[in-house]
Write a protein that holds these residues in place. Structure first.
Motif, mmCIF file in Angstrom:
data_model
loop_
_atom_site.group_PDB
_atom_site.id
_atom_site.type_symbol
_atom_site.label_atom_id
_atom_site.label_comp_id
_atom_site.label_asym_id
_atom_site.label_seq_id
_atom_site.Cartn_x
_atom_site.Cartn_y
_atom_site.Cartn_z
ATOM 1 N N PRO A 35 0.805 -1.229 0.000
ATOM 2 C CA PRO A 35 0.000 0.000 0.000
ATOM 3 C C PRO A 35 0.833 1.272 0.000
ATOM 4 O O PRO A 35 0.490 2.254 -0.664
ATOM 5 C CB PRO A 35 -0.842 -0.121 1.281
ATOM 6 C CG PRO A 35 -0.094 -1.087 2.134
ATOM 7 C CD PRO A 35 0.568 -2.040 1.204
ATOM 8 N N ARG A 36 1.952 1.282 0.719
ATOM 9 C CA ARG A 36 2.797 2.482 0.747
ATOM 10 C C ARG A 36 3.441 2.738 -0.606
ATOM 11 O O ARG A 36 3.554 3.883 -1.061
ATOM 12 C CB ARG A 36 3.847 2.336 1.840
ATOM 13 C CG ARG A 36 4.889 3.437 1.891
ATOM 14 C CD ARG A 36 4.300 4.821 1.926
ATOM 15 N NE ARG A 36 3.307 5.015 2.973
ATOM 16 C CZ ARG A 36 2.418 6.011 2.982
ATOM 17 N NH1 ARG A 36 2.403 6.877 1.990
ATOM 18 N NH2 ARG A 36 1.547 6.108 3.952
ATOM 19 N N LEU A 37 3.847 1.685 -1.289
ATOM 20 C CA LEU A 37 4.457 1.862 -2.607
ATOM 21 C C LEU A 37 3.449 2.400 -3.617
ATOM 22 O O LEU A 37 3.780 3.216 -4.479
ATOM 23 C CB LEU A 37 5.061 0.543 -3.100
ATOM 24 C CG LEU A 37 6.283 0.081 -2.301
ATOM 25 C CD1 LEU A 37 6.670 -1.341 -2.661
ATOM 26 C CD2 LEU A 37 7.457 1.014 -2.532
ATOM 27 N N ARG A 38 2.194 1.972 -3.521
ATOM 28 C CA ARG A 38 1.162 2.510 -4.405
ATOM 29 C C ARG A 38 0.938 3.999 -4.167
ATOM 30 O O ARG A 38 0.604 4.739 -5.098
ATOM 31 C CB ARG A 38 -0.152 1.753 -4.202
ATOM 32 C CG ARG A 38 -0.183 0.358 -4.826
ATOM 33 C CD ARG A 38 -1.533 -0.271 -4.589
ATOM 34 N NE ARG A 38 -1.624 -1.601 -5.151
ATOM 35 C CZ ARG A 38 -2.042 -1.890 -6.385
ATOM 36 N NH1 ARG A 38 -2.403 -0.893 -7.185
ATOM 37 N NH2 ARG A 38 -2.108 -3.119 -6.823
ATOM 38 N N GLU A 39 1.086 4.449 -2.924
ATOM 39 C CA GLU A 39 0.902 5.863 -2.609
ATOM 40 C C GLU A 39 2.099 6.716 -3.035
ATOM 41 O O GLU A 39 1.965 7.923 -3.221
ATOM 42 C CB GLU A 39 0.677 6.052 -1.108
ATOM 43 C CG GLU A 39 -0.652 5.550 -0.598
ATOM 44 C CD GLU A 39 -1.825 6.378 -1.096
ATOM 45 O OE1 GLU A 39 -1.630 7.589 -1.332
ATOM 46 O OE2 GLU A 39 -2.913 5.824 -1.259
ATOM 47 N N THR A 40 3.244 6.094 -3.168
ATOM 48 C CA THR A 40 4.474 6.836 -3.445
ATOM 49 C C THR A 40 4.772 6.944 -4.931
ATOM 50 O O THR A 40 5.207 7.990 -5.409
ATOM 51 C CB THR A 40 5.665 6.173 -2.735
ATOM 52 O OG1 THR A 40 5.390 6.101 -1.338
ATOM 53 C CG2 THR A 40 6.948 6.959 -2.961
ATOM 54 N N TYR A 41 4.560 5.849 -5.665
ATOM 55 C CA TYR A 41 4.970 5.792 -7.068
ATOM 56 C C TYR A 41 3.782 5.927 -8.011
ATOM 57 O O TYR A 41 2.704 5.386 -7.756
ATOM 58 C CB TYR A 41 5.684 4.464 -7.361
ATOM 59 C CG TYR A 41 7.055 4.380 -6.758
ATOM 60 C CD1 TYR A 41 8.172 4.806 -7.459
ATOM 61 C CD2 TYR A 41 7.235 3.872 -5.471
ATOM 62 C CE1 TYR A 41 9.440 4.728 -6.900
ATOM 63 C CE2 TYR A 41 8.499 3.797 -4.905
ATOM 64 C CZ TYR A 41 9.593 4.223 -5.629
ATOM 65 O OH TYR A 41 10.839 4.164 -5.071
ATOM 66 N N ASP A 42 3.981 6.602 -9.125
ATOM 67 C CA ASP A 42 3.009 6.634 -10.209
ATOM 68 C C ASP A 42 3.364 5.480 -11.150
ATOM 69 O O ASP A 42 3.972 5.663 -12.207
ATOM 70 C CB ASP A 42 3.067 7.974 -10.942
ATOM 71 C CG ASP A 42 1.927 8.135 -11.950
ATOM 72 O OD1 ASP A 42 1.301 7.114 -12.305
ATOM 73 O OD2 ASP A 42 1.690 9.271 -12.381
ATOM 74 N N PHE A 43 2.980 4.286 -10.737
ATOM 75 C CA PHE A 43 3.355 3.097 -11.485
ATOM 76 C C PHE A 43 2.832 3.116 -12.911
ATOM 77 O O PHE A 43 3.497 2.627 -13.830
ATOM 78 C CB PHE A 43 2.848 1.841 -10.763
ATOM 79 C CG PHE A 43 3.635 1.464 -9.544
ATOM 80 C CD1 PHE A 43 4.972 1.130 -9.631
ATOM 81 C CD2 PHE A 43 3.030 1.418 -8.288
ATOM 82 C CE1 PHE A 43 5.703 0.771 -8.516
ATOM 83 C CE2 PHE A 43 3.746 1.052 -7.161
ATOM 84 C CZ PHE A 43 5.083 0.726 -7.271
ATOM 85 N N GLU A 44 1.647 3.667 -13.112
ATOM 86 C CA GLU A 44 1.086 3.681 -14.466
ATOM 87 C C GLU A 44 1.930 4.539 -15.403
ATOM 88 O O GLU A 44 2.226 4.137 -16.537
ATOM 89 C CB GLU A 44 -0.357 4.183 -14.441
ATOM 90 C CG GLU A 44 -1.014 4.123 -15.814
ATOM 91 C CD GLU A 44 -2.507 4.378 -15.756
ATOM 92 O OE1 GLU A 44 -3.144 4.377 -16.841
ATOM 93 O OE2 GLU A 44 -3.047 4.577 -14.650
ATOM 94 N N ARG A 45 2.331 5.712 -14.940
ATOM 95 C CA ARG A 45 3.178 6.558 -15.778
ATOM 96 C C ARG A 45 4.526 5.871 -16.037
ATOM 97 O O ARG A 45 5.079 5.930 -17.143
ATOM 98 C CB ARG A 45 3.395 7.922 -15.124
ATOM 99 C CG ARG A 45 4.167 8.908 -15.995
ATOM 100 C CD ARG A 45 4.463 10.183 -15.238
ATOM 101 N NE ARG A 45 3.277 10.938 -14.915
ATOM 102 C CZ ARG A 45 2.758 11.886 -15.679
ATOM 103 N NH1 ARG A 45 3.331 12.191 -16.839
ATOM 104 N NH2 ARG A 45 1.677 12.542 -15.296
ATOM 105 N N MET A 46 5.073 5.217 -15.014
ATOM 106 C CA MET A 46 6.376 4.575 -15.159
ATOM 107 C C MET A 46 6.353 3.452 -16.179
ATOM 108 O O MET A 46 7.237 3.349 -17.030
ATOM 109 C CB MET A 46 6.856 4.072 -13.793
ATOM 110 C CG MET A 46 7.161 5.175 -12.799
ATOM 111 S SD MET A 46 7.592 4.551 -11.154
ATOM 112 C CE MET A 46 9.243 3.906 -11.481
ATOM 113 N N ILE A 47 5.326 2.578 -16.108
ATOM 114 C CA ILE A 47 5.298 1.468 -17.064
ATOM 115 C C ILE A 47 4.958 1.981 -18.462
ATOM 116 O O ILE A 47 5.434 1.435 -19.462
ATOM 117 C CB ILE A 47 4.321 0.360 -16.628
ATOM 118 C CG1 ILE A 47 4.470 -0.877 -17.522
ATOM 119 C CG2 ILE A 47 2.895 0.851 -16.606
ATOM 120 C CD1 ILE A 47 5.860 -1.475 -17.564
#
Length: 204
Positions: A59-71
């Protein structure tokens, strides 16, 4: 030194959240919250085990990273040409692999500390948060988080720079290029899930 290198590779190789952050949470506060969870996991690594570390970090990683933009950036034209279902599957696999990498590497605590030097404007409407990892018996290692606002949401990490030189996104794009060339987004999804399975089994 091996322990230090593992920690550095973890930070640049991937890529954080617990309860949803307030809309006025600034970039420094987001990184402070990430550091707090990382220390918690490191200090309780044995008791948590790999799955417990995963569940704590996810949960903390989801709040920190914009995973969608990164992938989207890492997959490039393959993301742009993928259908909605393929994108959703690839994003889920990318998040899972990122969290599994953290969970598999944070296996103990040896006095490491995180410190934030401050934030400054970056290129293309980003904010750079300068930090260091301070191993107990080595020189501090500079890490810069590149953050960007996502619509009306809080700023999220979109890239990580080690010593102002090594870009996480550049590493990812290089790693994924041949996989995508061989089979597009579905193949990358399969490979990332296989990597996650191996990490969570304890066989990276």
């Amino acid at each position: 030194m091996k322990r230090v290198l593992q920690l550095v590779l973890l930070i640049i190789a991937c890529h954080a959240p617990a309860p949803a952050a307030r809309s006025d949470t600034g970039p420094v506060a987001v990184i402070e919250a990430l550091h707090a969870v990382l220390l918690q996991v490191m200090q309780n690594a044995d008791q948590l085990g790999v799955q417990g570390r995963y569940d704590t970090l996810e949960p903390r990683l989801r709040e920190t990273y914009d995973f969608e933009r990164m992938i989207a950036i890492a997959a490039g034209s393959h993301w742009a040409s993928a259908g909605e279902a393929e994108r959703a599957q690839l994003l889920a696999a990318f998040i899972r692999y990122s969290v599994a990498t953290y969970a598999s590497r944070f296996v103990g605590y040896n006095g490491e500390q995180f410190a934030i030097q401050g934030e400054r404007p970056g290129p293309r409407e980003t904010v750079l948060v300068d930090t260091t990892i301070q191993p107990r018996d080595a020189q501090p290692i500079p890490i810069t988080y590149v953050m960007r606002k996502r619509d009306n949401d809080d700023a999220r990490v979109v890239d990580v720079l080690l010593e102002n030189a090594i870009s996480e996104l550049a590493v990812r794009r290089s790693d994924y290029a041949s996989i995508l060339q061989a089979g597009g987004a579905p193949h990358l999804t399969q490979v990332l899930n296989e990597r996650s399975d191996a990490l969570l089994r304890g066989t990276p």
